[in-house]
Design a protein around this motif. Structure first.
Motif, PDB file in Angstrom:
ATOM      1  N   GLN A   1     -60.373 -13.586 -55.464  1.00 41.07           N
ATOM      2  CA  GLN A   1     -61.514 -12.711 -55.729  1.00 41.07           C
ATOM      3  C   GLN A   1     -61.011 -11.318 -56.087  1.00 41.07           C
ATOM      4  O   GLN A   1     -59.918 -10.922 -55.704  1.00 41.07           O
ATOM      5  CB  GLN A   1     -62.418 -12.634 -54.487  1.00 41.07           C
ATOM      6  N   THR A   2     -61.836 -10.608 -56.860  1.00 40.84           N
ATOM      7  CA  THR A   2     -61.547  -9.215 -57.118  1.00 40.84           C
ATOM      8  C   THR A   2     -62.789  -8.405 -56.809  1.00 40.84           C
ATOM      9  O   THR A   2     -63.827  -8.952 -56.423  1.00 40.84           O
ATOM     10  CB  THR A   2     -61.068  -8.959 -58.559  1.00 40.84           C
ATOM     11  N   PHE A   3     -62.660  -7.095 -56.901  1.00 39.10           N
ATOM     12  CA  PHE A   3     -63.666  -6.157 -56.394  1.00 39.10           C
ATOM     13  C   PHE A   3     -64.293  -5.442 -57.583  1.00 39.10           C
ATOM     14  O   PHE A   3     -63.590  -4.776 -58.341  1.00 39.10           O
ATOM     15  CB  PHE A   3     -62.917  -5.167 -55.489  1.00 39.10           C
ATOM     16  N   THR A   4     -65.596  -5.650 -57.791  1.00 35.44           N
ATOM     17  CA  THR A   4     -66.250  -5.039 -58.949  1.00 35.44           C
ATOM     18  C   THR A   4     -67.390  -4.139 -58.466  1.00 35.44           C
ATOM     19  O   THR A   4     -67.590  -3.975 -57.263  1.00 35.44           O
ATOM     20  CB  THR A   4     -66.874  -6.128 -59.855  1.00 35.44           C
ATOM     21  N   ALA A   5     -68.171  -3.625 -59.388  1.00 39.11           N
ATOM     22  CA  ALA A   5     -69.330  -2.802 -59.018  1.00 39.11           C
ATOM     23  C   ALA A   5     -70.295  -3.596 -58.147  1.00 39.11           C
ATOM     24  O   ALA A   5     -71.032  -3.045 -57.341  1.00 39.11           O
ATOM     25  CB  ALA A   5     -70.046  -2.329 -60.287  1.00 39.11           C
ATOM     26  N   ASP A   6     -70.247  -4.948 -58.292  1.00 38.41           N
ATOM     27  CA  ASP A   6     -71.162  -5.792 -57.517  1.00 38.41           C
ATOM     28  C   ASP A   6     -70.487  -6.379 -56.287  1.00 38.41           C
ATOM     29  O   ASP A   6     -70.869  -7.432 -55.791  1.00 38.41           O
ATOM     30  CB  ASP A   6     -71.674  -6.943 -58.411  1.00 38.41           C
TER      31      ASP A   6
ATOM     32  N   PHE B   1     -67.285  -8.200 -54.118  1.00 35.78           N
ATOM     33  CA  PHE B   1     -66.247  -9.204 -54.363  1.00 35.78           C
ATOM     34  C   PHE B   1     -66.800 -10.349 -55.201  1.00 35.78           C
ATOM     35  O   PHE B   1     -67.855 -10.893 -54.903  1.00 35.78           O
ATOM     36  CB  PHE B   1     -65.692  -9.735 -53.036  1.00 35.78           C
ATOM     37  N   VAL B   2     -66.078 -10.715 -56.261  1.00 35.14           N
ATOM     38  CA  VAL B   2     -66.466 -11.829 -57.128  1.00 35.14           C
ATOM     39  C   VAL B   2     -65.223 -12.645 -57.449  1.00 35.14           C
ATOM     40  O   VAL B   2     -64.096 -12.135 -57.371  1.00 35.14           O
ATOM     41  CB  VAL B   2     -67.097 -11.331 -58.449  1.00 35.14           C
ATOM     42  N   ASP B   3     -65.426 -13.914 -57.834  1.00 37.06           N
ATOM     43  CA  ASP B   3     -64.286 -14.737 -58.254  1.00 37.06           C
ATOM     44  C   ASP B   3     -63.697 -14.168 -59.543  1.00 37.06           C
ATOM     45  O   ASP B   3     -64.446 -13.762 -60.441  1.00 37.06           O
ATOM     46  CB  ASP B   3     -64.746 -16.182 -58.501  1.00 37.06           C
ATOM     47  N   THR B   4     -62.395 -14.161 -59.650  1.00 39.09           N
ATOM     48  CA  THR B   4     -61.768 -13.710 -60.901  1.00 39.09           C
ATOM     49  C   THR B   4     -62.188 -14.664 -62.013  1.00 39.09           C
ATOM     50  O   THR B   4     -62.376 -15.865 -61.797  1.00 39.09           O
ATOM     51  CB  THR B   4     -60.232 -13.696 -60.781  1.00 39.09           C
ATOM     52  N   SER B   5     -62.334 -14.111 -63.234  1.00 38.45           N
ATOM     53  CA  SER B   5     -62.768 -14.912 -64.380  1.00 38.45           C
ATOM     54  C   SER B   5     -61.595 -15.723 -64.933  1.00 38.45           C
ATOM     55  O   SER B   5     -60.433 -15.293 -64.858  1.00 38.45           O
ATOM     56  CB  SER B   5     -63.296 -13.992 -65.479  1.00 38.45           C
ATOM     57  N   THR B   6     -61.904 -16.887 -65.505  1.00 36.70           N
ATOM     58  CA  THR B   6     -60.852 -17.676 -66.158  1.00 36.70           C
ATOM     59  C   THR B   6     -60.316 -16.906 -67.361  1.00 36.70           C
ATOM     60  O   THR B   6     -61.108 -16.452 -68.193  1.00 36.70           O
ATOM     61  CB  THR B   6     -61.416 -19.040 -66.603  1.00 36.70           C
ATOM     62  N   PRO B   7     -58.995 -16.703 -67.425  1.00 35.73           N
ATOM     63  CA  PRO B   7     -58.434 -15.910 -68.520  1.00 35.73           C
ATOM     64  C   PRO B   7     -58.245 -16.722 -69.793  1.00 35.73           C
ATOM     65  O   PRO B   7     -58.310 -17.956 -69.774  1.00 35.73           O
ATOM     66  CB  PRO B   7     -57.072 -15.495 -67.967  1.00 35.73           C
ATOM     67  N   ARG B   8     -57.992 -15.995 -70.909  1.00 34.75           N
ATOM     68  CA  ARG B   8     -57.540 -16.653 -72.142  1.00 34.75           C
ATOM     69  C   ARG B   8     -56.038 -16.435 -72.247  1.00 34.75           C
ATOM     70  O   ARG B   8     -55.521 -15.430 -71.771  1.00 34.75           O
ATOM     71  CB  ARG B   8     -58.274 -16.098 -73.362  1.00 34.75           C
ATOM     72  N   ALA B   9     -55.345 -17.363 -72.892  1.00 35.47           N
ATOM     73  CA  ALA B   9     -53.902 -17.216 -73.074  1.00 35.47           C
ATOM     74  C   ALA B   9     -53.628 -16.230 -74.202  1.00 35.47           C
ATOM     75  O   ALA B   9     -54.227 -16.324 -75.276  1.00 35.47           O
ATOM     76  CB  ALA B   9     -53.278 -18.569 -73.420  1.00 35.47           C
ATOM     77  N   LEU B  10     -52.734 -15.272 -73.953  1.00 34.91           N
ATOM     78  CA  LEU B  10     -52.325 -14.334 -75.001  1.00 34.91           C
ATOM     79  C   LEU B  10     -51.651 -15.105 -76.131  1.00 34.91           C
ATOM     80  O   LEU B  10     -50.861 -16.030 -75.879  1.00 34.91           O
ATOM     81  CB  LEU B  10     -51.330 -13.316 -74.435  1.00 34.91           C
ATOM     82  N   GLY B  11     -51.983 -14.731 -77.373  1.00 35.50           N
ATOM     83  CA  GLY B  11     -51.312 -15.341 -78.525  1.00 35.50           C
ATOM     84  C   GLY B  11     -49.895 -14.797 -78.649  1.00 35.50           C
ATOM     85  O   GLY B  11     -49.635 -13.648 -78.260  1.00 35.50           O
ATOM     86  N   LEU B  12     -49.011 -15.601 -79.207  1.00 37.82           N
ATOM     87  CA  LEU B  12     -47.625 -15.164 -79.419  1.00 37.82           C
ATOM     88  C   LEU B  12     -47.615 -13.847 -80.193  1.00 37.82           C
ATOM     89  O   LEU B  12     -46.845 -12.940 -79.905  1.00 37.82           O
ATOM     90  CB  LEU B  12     -46.858 -16.253 -80.188  1.00 37.82           C
ATOM     91  N   ASP B  13     -48.554 -13.716 -81.118  1.00 36.99           N
ATOM     92  CA  ASP B  13     -48.603 -12.524 -81.979  1.00 36.99           C
ATOM     93  C   ASP B  13     -49.119 -11.286 -81.233  1.00 36.99           C
ATOM     94  O   ASP B  13     -49.046 -10.177 -81.745  1.00 36.99           O
ATOM     95  CB  ASP B  13     -49.492 -12.792 -83.192  1.00 36.99           C
ATOM     96  N   GLU B  14     -49.635 -11.482 -80.013  1.00 39.08           N
ATOM     97  CA  GLU B  14     -50.130 -10.329 -79.241  1.00 39.08           C
ATOM     98  C   GLU B  14     -49.054  -9.687 -78.365  1.00 39.08           C
ATOM     99  O   GLU B  14     -49.248  -8.594 -77.836  1.00 39.08           O
ATOM    100  CB  GLU B  14     -51.300 -10.767 -78.346  1.00 39.08           C
ATOM    101  N   MET B  15     -47.916 -10.351 -78.223  1.00 38.90           N
ATOM    102  CA  MET B  15     -46.886  -9.824 -77.287  1.00 38.90           C
ATOM    103  C   MET B  15     -46.414  -8.423 -77.679  1.00 38.90           C
ATOM    104  O   MET B  15     -46.341  -7.529 -76.830  1.00 38.90           O
ATOM    105  CB  MET B  15     -45.704 -10.786 -77.205  1.00 38.90           C
ATOM    106  N   PRO B  16     -46.155  -8.169 -78.964  1.00 39.93           N
ATOM    107  CA  PRO B  16     -45.741  -6.800 -79.328  1.00 39.93           C
ATOM    108  C   PRO B  16     -46.799  -5.754 -78.962  1.00 39.93           C
ATOM    109  O   PRO B  16     -46.469  -4.646 -78.547  1.00 39.93           O
ATOM    110  CB  PRO B  16     -45.539  -6.880 -80.840  1.00 39.93           C
TER     111      PRO B  16
END
Ligand SMILES: C=C(C(=O)O)c1ccccc1
Length: 363
Positions: free
Chosen positions: A129-134, A136-151
């Motif tokens: 969980q993380t702490f938001t304005a509302d 404690f909430v469950d952390t959201s499912t992330p997206r995988a960074l694209g190889l082209d986003e690393m730089p």
């Protein structure tokens, strides 16, 4: 002989003693601007007796934010706000570095730019969980960074490193610990990539080493620290080969000539015991620079660690919350103020700037 109370140069960072203020999230920054304010100036000035102050974790970009009311170091307003803190600490004879933070998957869409998904090496939820304005909430499912986003991610660290310089810090600490972005890349439970950033320890350490390369380019290795937590389960992180990963990574750090390696010894804020086959002493031997130990140290442990060479410096978290003058209290073996857990996170000056120092001893 070297003791907990004798000076040390951690790279170019002059420390008057070996008692370090560990990074402590306190959730008291302005949530909309990410700027610190008047009470942060007082809080950090009060603690300038530390050999080194490491600030609370500070996000390098809007994407790097994972909690309500945590500060940033990527806008001009945040730089101006932090400059008041560094000026106050320097006026009081202190040394202060800022911890550069990207939370990766430990975030929530409500905290992300445009309500987007948090980013991570792979689309695997932290399961915490993380702490938001509302609250404690469950952390959201992330997206995988694209190889082209690393730089671009590395460039975000460079931008924050440059802004930290403008803000008058003596250096930076790269946050590579506690299940946040760089730790997510390092470890097998969170990194299932099949490209050059996943699989082998070399690939899983790639982003961290690219970030260190870029940040030491801005600051010099001698003003750059790194925090690691090889064996901590913090924020839903795990590594099937924790010792192997660390024994690959740590020798690779030596080429940067880092100011220090800040090691969380065991589970963050928890047990120091390690599993079979895990060894911190083995890792310490692989690092050529100043070794800063952390996690549950008391006065006797810290004194012994420095005097026997197990650590060059010791970072204290909770004791520094409640004792602005912790180094002096440890030196005198004076009683310590009890911390109030209810005011650790969020709120105002209560439990933040109102802990008393020892009565002025007229020397
Ligand atoms: C930056 C943190 C870390 O490194 O564990 C953190 C974040 C929120 C609460 C406590 C600690």
């Amino acid at each position: 002989t070297e003791t907990l109370f004798t000076p040390i140069d951690a790279g170019a960072l002059h420390a008057k003693n070996r008692v370090v203020m560990a990074p402590l999230t306190r959730n008291r920054a302005d949530n909309d601007t990410g700027e610190v304010g008047d009470m942060h100036v007082d809080y950090y000035r009060q603690r300038a007796g530390a050999g080194i102050i490491i600030t609370e974790a500070t996000q390098i970009s809007p994407e790097g934010k994972g909690y309500f009311q945590t500060p940033g170091i990527h806008t001009e307003g945040q730089v101006a706000a932090w400059k008041r803190v560094t000026d106050a600490v320097h006026e009081t004879g202190g040394t202060i570095v800022i911890q550069l933070w990207h939370v990766g998957r430990v975030s929530h869409t409500s905290l992300q730019p445009g309500g987007g998904q948090p980013v991570a090496p792979s689309a695997i939820s932290a399961g915490v969980q993380t702490f938001t304005a509302d609250g404690f909430v469950d952390t959201s499912t992330p997206r995988a960074l694209g190889l082209d986003e690393m730089p671009r991610v590395v460039a975000d660290y460079v931008h924050a490193a440059k802004m930290a310089k403008k803000a008058g810090f003596d250096g930076v600490e790269v946050h590579g610990a506690n299940g946040y972005l760089l730790d997510q890349f390092l470890k097998t439970g969170s990194n299932h990539r099949t490209d050059a950033y996943g699989g082998s320890p070399e690939n899983r350490a790639r982003l961290l080493l690219e970030v260190l390369d870029a940040v030491t380019e801005v600051w010099g290795g001698d003003r750059t620290g790194l925090r690691l937590s090889p064996f901590s389960p913090a924020n839903g992180i795990e590594d099937a080969h924790a010792q192997e990963t660390a024994e690959y990574l740590i020798p690779k750090l030596n080429r940067f000539g880092l100011a220090y390696l800040h090691m969380i010894e065991g589970a963050t804020g928890g047990p120091r015991e390690l599993d079979e086959g895990q060894s911190l002493a083995a890792l310490r031997k692989l690092f050529n620079g100043v070794y800063m130990g952390n996690n549950g140290y008391d006065r006797a442990m810290a004194i012994e660690a420095v005097e026997t060479g197990k650590a060059d410096m010791v970072a204290f978290g909770v004791p520094f919350i409640a004792n602005p003058d912790l180094p002096e209290r440890l030196r005198q073996n004076a009683p310590l103020n009890a911390p109030d857990k209810d005011t650790f996170y969020g709120g105002g000056r209560e439990g933040y700037t109102d802990y008393p120092a020892l009565p002025e001893t007229v020397s």
